[in-house]
Design an enzyme around this catalytic site. Structure first.
Site, PDB file in Angstrom:
ATOM      1  N   GLY A  72      -4.724  -4.564   7.098  1.00  0.00           N
ATOM      2  CA  GLY A  72      -5.658  -5.621   6.724  1.00  0.00           C
ATOM      3  C   GLY A  72      -7.061  -5.313   7.230  1.00  0.00           C
ATOM      4  N   CYS A  73      -8.028  -6.032   6.692  1.00  0.00           N
ATOM      5  CA  CYS A  73      -9.420  -5.746   7.050  1.00  0.00           C
ATOM      6  C   CYS A  73      -9.709  -6.122   8.507  1.00  0.00           C
ATOM      7  CB  CYS A  73     -10.383  -6.436   6.089  1.00  0.00           C
ATOM      8  SG  CYS A  73      -9.999  -8.153   5.744  1.00  0.00           S
ATOM      9  N   TYR A  74      -9.358  -7.337   8.906  1.00  0.00           N
ATOM     10  CA  TYR A  74      -9.565  -7.694  10.321  1.00  0.00           C
ATOM     11  C   TYR A  74      -8.792  -6.745  11.257  1.00  0.00           C
ATOM     12  CZ  TYR A  74     -11.863 -12.321   9.610  1.00  0.00           C
ATOM     13  OH  TYR A  74     -12.729 -13.349   9.317  1.00  0.00           O
ATOM     14  N   THR A  88      -7.989  -3.693  10.883  1.00  0.00           N
ATOM     15  CA  THR A  88      -8.650  -2.382  10.970  1.00  0.00           C
ATOM     16  C   THR A  88      -9.804  -2.446  11.966  1.00  0.00           C
ATOM     17  OG1 THR A  88      -8.053  -1.895   8.680  1.00  0.00           O
ATOM     18  CG2 THR A  88      -9.876  -0.623   9.610  1.00  0.00           C
ATOM     19  N   SER A  89     -10.563  -3.538  11.896  1.00  0.00           N
ATOM     20  CA  SER A  89     -11.745  -3.641  12.762  1.00  0.00           C
ATOM     21  C   SER A  89     -11.367  -3.861  14.227  1.00  0.00           C
ATOM     22  CB  SER A  89     -12.649  -4.788  12.285  1.00  0.00           C
ATOM     23  OG  SER A  89     -12.142  -6.038  12.721  1.00  0.00           O
TER      24      SER A  89
END
Ligand SMILES: NC(=O)c1ccc[n+]([C@@H]2O[C@H](COP(=O)([O-])OP(=O)(O)OC[C@H]3O[C@@H](n4cnc5c(N)ncnc54)[C@H](OP(=O)(O)O)[C@@H]3O)[C@@H](O)[C@H]2O)c1
Length: 343
Positions: free
Chosen positions: A154-156, A158-159
Protein backbone atom coordinates in the site's frame (compact mmCIF):
# COMPACT_ATOMS: atom_id res chain seq x y z
CA UNK A 1 13.22 -13.46 -19.25
CA UNK A 2 16.10 -13.90 -21.69
CA UNK A 3 18.30 -10.98 -22.61
CA UNK A 4 16.71 -8.87 -25.33
CA UNK A 5 13.29 -10.53 -25.21
CA UNK A 6 10.33 -8.20 -25.13
CA UNK A 7 7.30 -8.71 -22.92
CA UNK A 8 3.57 -8.35 -23.22
CA UNK A 9 1.43 -7.43 -20.24
CA UNK A 10 -2.20 -6.70 -19.40
CA UNK A 11 -3.56 -4.00 -17.15
CA UNK A 12 -6.89 -4.72 -15.46
CA UNK A 13 -8.48 -1.50 -14.18
CA UNK A 14 -6.76 1.07 -16.46
CA UNK A 15 -9.44 3.70 -15.85
CA UNK A 16 -8.34 4.20 -12.23
CA UNK A 17 -5.54 6.50 -11.10
CA UNK A 18 -2.98 3.73 -10.62
CA UNK A 19 -4.09 2.18 -13.93
CA UNK A 20 -3.49 5.50 -15.64
CA UNK A 21 0.03 5.69 -14.18
CA UNK A 22 0.75 2.10 -15.20
CA UNK A 23 -0.10 3.02 -18.78
CA UNK A 24 2.15 6.08 -18.61
CA UNK A 25 5.07 3.95 -17.40
CA UNK A 26 4.45 1.04 -19.80
CA UNK A 27 4.47 3.43 -22.77
CA UNK A 28 8.09 4.29 -22.04
CA UNK A 29 9.17 0.80 -20.88
CA UNK A 30 11.86 -0.43 -23.25
CA UNK A 31 11.15 -4.14 -22.71
CA UNK A 32 7.37 -4.05 -22.86
CA UNK A 33 6.61 -4.53 -26.51
CA UNK A 34 2.85 -4.25 -26.10
CA UNK A 35 0.16 -4.10 -23.47
CA UNK A 36 -3.60 -4.64 -23.43
CA UNK A 37 -6.16 -2.88 -21.28
CA UNK A 38 -9.22 -4.49 -19.67
CA UNK A 39 -12.07 -2.86 -17.78
CA UNK A 40 -15.63 -3.49 -16.73
CA UNK A 41 -16.89 -1.78 -19.83
CA UNK A 42 -15.52 -1.09 -23.29
CA UNK A 43 -14.01 2.36 -23.75
CA UNK A 44 -11.03 4.15 -25.23
CA UNK A 45 -8.20 5.07 -22.91
CA UNK A 46 -7.77 8.59 -24.30
CA UNK A 47 -11.48 9.26 -23.84
CA UNK A 48 -11.10 8.43 -20.14
CA UNK A 49 -7.88 10.45 -19.87
CA UNK A 50 -7.84 13.06 -22.68
CA UNK A 51 -4.21 13.98 -21.95
CA UNK A 52 -3.36 10.73 -23.80
CA UNK A 53 -4.93 11.88 -27.08
CA UNK A 54 -2.41 11.02 -29.79
CA UNK A 55 -0.25 9.21 -27.23
CA UNK A 56 -2.27 6.16 -26.22
CA UNK A 57 -5.59 5.63 -27.95
CA UNK A 58 -5.88 1.96 -27.07
CA UNK A 59 -9.23 0.30 -26.71
CA UNK A 60 -10.13 -0.83 -23.22
CA UNK A 61 -11.67 -4.25 -23.71
CA UNK A 62 -14.33 -5.85 -21.60
CA UNK A 63 -12.51 -8.04 -19.11
CA UNK A 64 -12.37 -11.72 -20.03
CA UNK A 65 -9.78 -13.72 -18.15
CA UNK A 66 -8.73 -15.78 -21.16
CA UNK A 67 -8.12 -12.69 -23.31
CA UNK A 68 -6.25 -10.95 -20.50
CA UNK A 69 -3.69 -13.75 -20.21
CA UNK A 70 -3.36 -15.00 -23.78
CA UNK A 71 0.19 -14.41 -25.02
CA UNK A 72 0.93 -12.34 -21.92
CA UNK A 73 3.87 -12.58 -19.56
CA UNK A 74 2.25 -10.72 -16.68
CA UNK A 75 -0.97 -9.12 -15.52
CA UNK A 76 -1.27 -6.01 -13.39
CA UNK A 77 -4.42 -5.91 -11.30
CA UNK A 78 -5.31 -2.31 -10.44
CA UNK A 79 -8.75 -2.96 -8.96
CA UNK A 80 -10.17 -2.03 -5.56
CA UNK A 81 -9.71 -4.49 -2.71
CA UNK A 82 -12.63 -6.92 -2.45
CA UNK A 83 -12.90 -6.77 -6.27
CA UNK A 84 -9.42 -8.18 -6.93
CA UNK A 85 -10.15 -11.37 -4.99
CA UNK A 86 -13.14 -12.01 -7.27
CA UNK A 87 -11.16 -11.47 -10.48
CA UNK A 88 -7.75 -12.94 -9.57
CA UNK A 89 -8.81 -16.62 -9.31
CA UNK A 90 -10.20 -16.39 -12.87
CA UNK A 91 -6.89 -15.02 -14.12
CA UNK A 92 -4.95 -17.79 -12.39
CA UNK A 93 -7.30 -20.45 -13.79
CA UNK A 94 -6.96 -19.05 -17.31
CA UNK A 95 -3.15 -19.34 -17.24
CA UNK A 96 -1.35 -21.34 -14.61
CA UNK A 97 2.01 -19.73 -15.39
CA UNK A 98 1.06 -16.08 -15.62
CA UNK A 99 2.84 -13.60 -13.34
CA UNK A 100 0.45 -11.46 -11.31
CA UNK A 101 1.22 -8.13 -9.69
CA UNK A 102 -1.72 -7.04 -7.59
CA UNK A 103 -1.89 -3.39 -6.60
CA UNK A 104 -4.86 -3.97 -4.33
CA UNK A 105 -4.71 -5.03 -0.70
CA UNK A 106 -6.38 -8.39 -1.25
CA UNK A 107 -3.26 -10.56 -1.07
CA UNK A 108 -1.01 -8.49 1.19
CA UNK A 109 -2.14 -9.98 4.49
CA UNK A 110 -1.18 -13.57 5.17
CA UNK A 111 -4.25 -14.77 7.09
CA UNK A 112 -8.01 -14.79 6.57
CA UNK A 113 -8.69 -13.63 10.16
CA UNK A 114 -6.54 -10.57 9.88
CA UNK A 115 -8.01 -9.79 6.44
CA UNK A 116 -11.49 -9.85 7.95
CA UNK A 117 -10.40 -7.54 10.77
CA UNK A 118 -8.81 -5.09 8.35
CA UNK A 119 -11.40 -5.10 5.57
CA UNK A 120 -14.57 -6.25 7.34
CA UNK A 121 -15.41 -9.13 4.98
CA UNK A 122 -14.48 -12.78 4.56
CA UNK A 123 -11.71 -13.38 2.04
CA UNK A 124 -13.04 -15.17 -1.04
CA UNK A 125 -9.74 -16.75 -2.06
CA UNK A 126 -8.16 -17.59 1.32
CA UNK A 127 -6.07 -20.45 -0.04
CA UNK A 128 -3.81 -17.89 -1.71
CA UNK A 129 -3.23 -15.70 1.35
CA UNK A 130 0.43 -16.15 2.22
CA UNK A 131 1.31 -17.32 -1.31
CA UNK A 132 2.09 -13.83 -2.56
CA UNK A 133 5.45 -12.19 -1.98
CA UNK A 134 5.06 -8.78 -0.36
CA UNK A 135 6.51 -6.53 -3.06
CA UNK A 136 8.50 -4.08 -0.98
CA UNK A 137 11.40 -4.19 -3.44
CA UNK A 138 14.11 -2.84 -1.15
CA UNK A 139 13.37 -5.48 1.51
CA UNK A 140 12.23 -8.55 -0.45
CA UNK A 141 14.18 -8.43 -3.70
CA UNK A 142 15.38 -12.04 -3.69
CA UNK A 143 11.92 -13.45 -2.95
CA UNK A 144 10.38 -11.19 -5.62
CA UNK A 145 12.89 -12.50 -8.17
CA UNK A 146 11.52 -16.02 -7.65
CA UNK A 147 7.87 -14.99 -7.32
CA UNK A 148 4.91 -15.58 -9.63
CA UNK A 149 2.52 -13.61 -7.45
CA UNK A 150 3.43 -10.27 -5.93
CA UNK A 151 1.24 -8.21 -3.61
CA UNK A 152 2.28 -4.64 -4.22
CA UNK A 153 2.46 -2.75 -0.90
CA UNK A 154 0.00 0.00 0.00
CA UNK A 155 1.00 3.62 -0.42
CA UNK A 156 1.15 4.52 3.27
CA UNK A 157 2.99 1.28 4.15
CA UNK A 158 5.60 2.00 1.46
CA UNK A 159 6.27 5.42 2.97
CA UNK A 160 6.52 3.99 6.50
CA UNK A 161 8.27 0.65 5.94
CA UNK A 162 11.09 1.63 3.57
CA UNK A 163 12.53 4.04 6.15
CA UNK A 164 12.26 1.37 8.85
CA UNK A 165 14.20 -1.28 6.89
CA UNK A 166 17.72 -0.35 8.09
CA UNK A 167 16.67 -0.25 11.75
CA UNK A 168 14.57 -3.43 11.61
CA UNK A 169 17.28 -5.39 9.82
CA UNK A 170 19.76 -4.44 12.54
CA UNK A 171 17.27 -5.11 15.35
CA UNK A 172 17.66 -1.56 16.63
CA UNK A 173 13.98 -0.69 17.17
CA UNK A 174 12.23 -0.84 20.49
CA UNK A 175 8.60 -0.51 21.52
CA UNK A 176 6.26 1.68 19.52
CA UNK A 177 6.98 3.54 16.30
CA UNK A 178 4.75 6.58 15.76
CA UNK A 179 3.95 7.23 12.10
CA UNK A 180 2.42 10.61 11.34
CA UNK A 181 1.40 10.41 7.68
CA UNK A 182 -0.16 12.90 5.30
CA UNK A 183 -1.44 11.94 1.87
CA UNK A 184 -2.71 13.79 -1.18
CA UNK A 185 -6.26 13.18 -2.39
CA UNK A 186 -5.39 10.71 -5.17
CA UNK A 187 -4.54 8.17 -2.45
CA UNK A 188 -8.23 7.36 -2.22
CA UNK A 189 -8.57 6.65 -5.95
CA UNK A 190 -11.02 8.37 -8.24
CA UNK A 191 -14.28 7.61 -6.43
CA UNK A 192 -15.88 10.63 -4.83
CA UNK A 193 -16.68 11.00 -1.16
CA UNK A 194 -17.74 13.81 1.14
CA UNK A 195 -14.23 14.06 2.58
CA UNK A 196 -12.70 14.51 -0.89
CA UNK A 197 -15.15 17.19 -1.94
CA UNK A 198 -13.14 20.30 -2.93
CA UNK A 199 -14.90 22.46 -0.36
CA UNK A 200 -14.10 19.98 2.42
CA UNK A 201 -10.44 19.35 1.68
CA UNK A 202 -9.17 22.55 0.05
CA UNK A 203 -7.11 24.70 2.47
CA UNK A 204 -7.67 22.08 5.11
CA UNK A 205 -5.95 19.07 6.63
CA UNK A 206 -8.05 16.25 7.99
CA UNK A 207 -6.97 13.34 10.19
CA UNK A 208 -9.07 10.25 9.56
CA UNK A 209 -9.50 6.57 10.54
CA UNK A 210 -7.25 6.95 13.59
CA UNK A 211 -6.68 3.44 15.00
CA UNK A 212 -8.97 2.15 12.25
CA UNK A 213 -7.03 2.43 9.02
CA UNK A 214 -6.72 -0.85 7.11
CA UNK A 215 -3.04 -0.23 6.26
CA UNK A 216 -2.09 -0.47 9.95
CA UNK A 217 -2.50 -4.27 9.72
CA UNK A 218 -0.20 -4.53 6.74
CA UNK A 219 2.49 -2.47 8.45
CA UNK A 220 2.21 -4.39 11.73
CA UNK A 221 2.46 -7.69 9.83
CA UNK A 222 5.67 -6.64 8.08
CA UNK A 223 7.22 -5.25 11.28
CA UNK A 224 6.27 -8.49 13.05
CA UNK A 225 8.45 -10.51 10.64
CA UNK A 226 11.43 -8.74 12.22
CA UNK A 227 10.27 -8.46 15.84
CA UNK A 228 6.87 -9.45 17.22
CA UNK A 229 7.16 -7.03 20.13
CA UNK A 230 7.17 -3.95 17.89
CA UNK A 231 4.08 -1.78 17.74
CA UNK A 232 2.91 1.04 15.50
CA UNK A 233 0.72 4.09 16.00
CA UNK A 234 -0.38 5.42 12.63
CA UNK A 235 -2.26 8.67 12.03
CA UNK A 236 -3.34 9.15 8.41
CA UNK A 237 -4.23 12.68 7.35
CA UNK A 238 -5.64 14.06 4.12
CA UNK A 239 -3.62 16.88 2.55
CA UNK A 240 -5.14 19.15 -0.10
CA UNK A 241 -2.61 18.19 -2.80
CA UNK A 242 -3.08 15.83 -5.76
CA UNK A 243 -0.31 13.33 -5.07
CA UNK A 244 2.31 12.64 -2.48
CA UNK A 245 2.77 11.24 1.00
CA UNK A 246 4.83 12.88 3.70
CA UNK A 247 5.61 10.58 6.62
CA UNK A 248 7.26 11.60 9.87
CA UNK A 249 8.37 8.69 12.05
CA UNK A 250 9.09 9.08 15.76
CA UNK A 251 11.35 6.19 16.65
CA UNK A 252 12.78 4.90 19.90
CA UNK A 253 16.00 2.95 19.52
CA UNK A 254 17.32 0.29 21.85
CA UNK A 255 19.64 1.66 24.53
CA UNK A 256 22.64 -0.04 22.95
CA UNK A 257 22.05 1.72 19.58
CA UNK A 258 24.30 4.63 18.70
CA UNK A 259 22.07 7.55 17.62
CA UNK A 260 25.00 9.45 16.15
CA UNK A 261 25.67 6.68 13.66
CA UNK A 262 22.10 6.24 12.42
CA UNK A 263 22.44 8.52 9.41
CA UNK A 264 25.58 6.64 8.35
CA UNK A 265 23.63 3.39 8.61
CA UNK A 266 20.94 4.75 6.28
CA UNK A 267 23.52 5.98 3.79
CA UNK A 268 25.22 2.59 3.79
CA UNK A 269 22.01 0.49 3.62
CA UNK A 270 20.51 2.43 0.73
CA UNK A 271 23.73 3.17 -1.18
CA UNK A 272 22.90 0.55 -3.83
CA UNK A 273 19.19 1.35 -4.04
CA UNK A 274 18.25 3.17 -7.20
CA UNK A 275 14.99 4.53 -5.82
CA UNK A 276 15.85 5.48 -2.27
CA UNK A 277 17.59 8.81 -1.78
CA UNK A 278 18.96 9.58 1.66
CA UNK A 279 19.12 13.35 1.52
CA UNK A 280 22.13 15.36 2.65
CA UNK A 281 22.30 17.38 5.89
CA UNK A 282 19.02 19.06 6.76
CA UNK A 283 17.52 18.78 3.26
CA UNK A 284 13.87 17.81 3.79
CA UNK A 285 11.97 15.12 1.91
CA UNK A 286 8.80 16.67 0.48
CA UNK A 287 6.04 15.42 -1.82
CA UNK A 288 7.01 18.02 -4.45
CA UNK A 289 10.56 16.64 -4.74
CA UNK A 290 9.34 13.13 -5.58
CA UNK A 291 6.25 13.98 -7.62
CA UNK A 292 5.86 11.76 -10.71
CA UNK A 293 8.93 9.78 -9.71
CA UNK A 294 9.63 6.36 -8.23
CA UNK A 295 11.89 7.79 -5.53
CA UNK A 296 11.45 7.46 -1.81
CA UNK A 297 13.33 10.37 -0.23
CA UNK A 298 14.46 9.97 3.36
CA UNK A 299 16.25 12.01 5.97
CA UNK A 300 17.21 11.13 9.52
CA UNK A 301 17.46 13.43 12.53
CA UNK A 302 19.01 12.53 15.88
CA UNK A 303 19.80 14.63 18.94
CA UNK A 304 21.88 13.29 21.82
CA UNK A 305 19.52 14.92 24.35
CA UNK A 306 16.35 13.39 22.90
CA UNK A 307 14.94 9.96 23.46
CA UNK A 308 13.45 9.63 19.97
CA UNK A 309 15.03 9.97 16.55
CA UNK A 310 12.93 11.38 13.71
CA UNK A 311 12.93 9.93 10.22
CA UNK A 312 11.12 11.78 7.44
CA UNK A 313 10.13 10.21 4.12
CA UNK A 314 8.31 11.34 1.00
CA UNK A 315 6.93 9.35 -1.95
CA UNK A 316 4.48 9.86 -4.78
CA UNK A 317 1.60 7.62 -3.67
CA UNK A 318 0.67 6.72 -7.25
CA UNK A 319 4.24 5.91 -8.35
CA UNK A 320 6.52 4.53 -5.63
CA UNK A 321 3.40 3.93 -3.56
CA UNK A 322 1.62 2.18 -6.45
CA UNK A 323 2.33 1.81 -10.16
CA UNK A 324 6.06 2.61 -10.14
CA UNK A 325 6.72 0.02 -7.47
CA UNK A 326 4.51 -2.43 -9.41
CA UNK A 327 6.68 -2.01 -12.53
CA UNK A 328 9.83 -2.21 -10.38
CA UNK A 329 8.45 -5.56 -9.19
CA UNK A 330 7.77 -6.68 -12.77
CA UNK A 331 11.36 -5.78 -13.66
CA UNK A 332 12.75 -7.77 -10.74
CA UNK A 333 10.47 -10.78 -11.44
CA UNK A 334 11.52 -10.74 -15.11
CA UNK A 335 15.26 -10.34 -14.55
CA UNK A 336 15.28 -6.89 -16.14
CA UNK A 337 17.21 -3.82 -15.13
CA UNK A 338 15.25 -2.59 -12.11
CA UNK A 339 14.88 0.99 -13.29
CA UNK A 340 13.54 0.10 -16.75
CA UNK A 341 10.67 2.47 -17.57
CA UNK A 342 11.04 4.25 -14.27
CA UNK A 343 13.77 6.82 -14.78
N1 LIG B 1 -4.47 5.57 -5.26
C1 LIG B 1 -3.32 5.22 -4.70
O1 LIG B 1 -2.52 6.05 -4.29
C2 LIG B 1 -3.00 3.76 -4.54
C3 LIG B 1 -1.68 3.41 -4.21
C4 LIG B 1 -1.37 2.05 -4.02
C5 LIG B 1 -2.34 1.09 -4.19
N2 LIG B 1 -3.60 1.45 -4.51
C6 LIG B 1 -4.58 0.38 -4.70
O2 LIG B 1 -4.64 0.09 -6.09
C7 LIG B 1 -5.97 -0.25 -6.47
C8 LIG B 1 -6.45 0.73 -7.53
O3 LIG B 1 -6.41 2.04 -6.95
P1 LIG B 1 -6.81 3.34 -7.73
O4 LIG B 1 -6.45 4.47 -6.87
O5 LIG B 1 -6.29 3.26 -9.11
O6 LIG B 1 -8.42 3.18 -7.72
P2 LIG B 1 -9.50 3.94 -8.59
O7 LIG B 1 -8.96 5.21 -9.12
O8 LIG B 1 -10.72 3.99 -7.74
O9 LIG B 1 -9.75 2.93 -9.82
C9 LIG B 1 -10.32 1.67 -9.59
C10 LIG B 1 -10.34 0.86 -10.88
O10 LIG B 1 -11.07 -0.35 -10.62
C11 LIG B 1 -12.23 -0.41 -11.45
N3 LIG B 1 -13.37 -0.94 -10.68
C12 LIG B 1 -13.92 -0.39 -9.59
N4 LIG B 1 -14.90 -1.18 -9.10
C13 LIG B 1 -14.95 -2.25 -9.94
C14 LIG B 1 -15.76 -3.43 -9.98
N5 LIG B 1 -16.70 -3.65 -9.07
N6 LIG B 1 -15.51 -4.31 -10.95
C15 LIG B 1 -14.57 -4.09 -11.89
N7 LIG B 1 -13.78 -2.99 -11.91
C16 LIG B 1 -13.96 -2.10 -10.93
C17 LIG B 1 -12.51 1.01 -11.88
O11 LIG B 1 -13.23 0.97 -13.09
P3 LIG B 1 -14.33 2.06 -13.50
O12 LIG B 1 -13.57 3.17 -14.19
O13 LIG B 1 -15.22 1.31 -14.42
O14 LIG B 1 -15.00 2.52 -12.22
C18 LIG B 1 -11.08 1.54 -12.04
O15 LIG B 1 -10.52 1.10 -13.25
C19 LIG B 1 -6.81 -0.19 -5.19
O16 LIG B 1 -6.91 -1.47 -4.66
C20 LIG B 1 -6.00 0.72 -4.28
O17 LIG B 1 -6.22 0.48 -2.92
C21 LIG B 1 -3.96 2.77 -4.72
Amino acid sequence: LQEGLAMKVSVIGPTGYTGRELVRILLRHGKVEDFLLFGRQEAYFHKEYPEFLGVCEKKIELLEAQKAVQGMDAVFIALPHKVSMEVTPLIRQADKKIKIIDLSADYRLTGADIYKRAYGVEHKDPGYLGKYVYGLCEANREAIRQARFVANPGCYPTSVLIPLIPLMEKGMLEGTVIADCKSGASGAGKSLSQMLHFVECNENIVPYKIFQHQHAYEMAQFMGFFDKSLDLIFTPQLLPIDTGILTVLYIKLKKSADKEKVKALYLERFAGEKFVRVLPESDMPTPAKVRNSNFCDINVFADKQKEYIIVVSAIDNLIKGGSGQAVQNLNIMSGLEEGEGLL
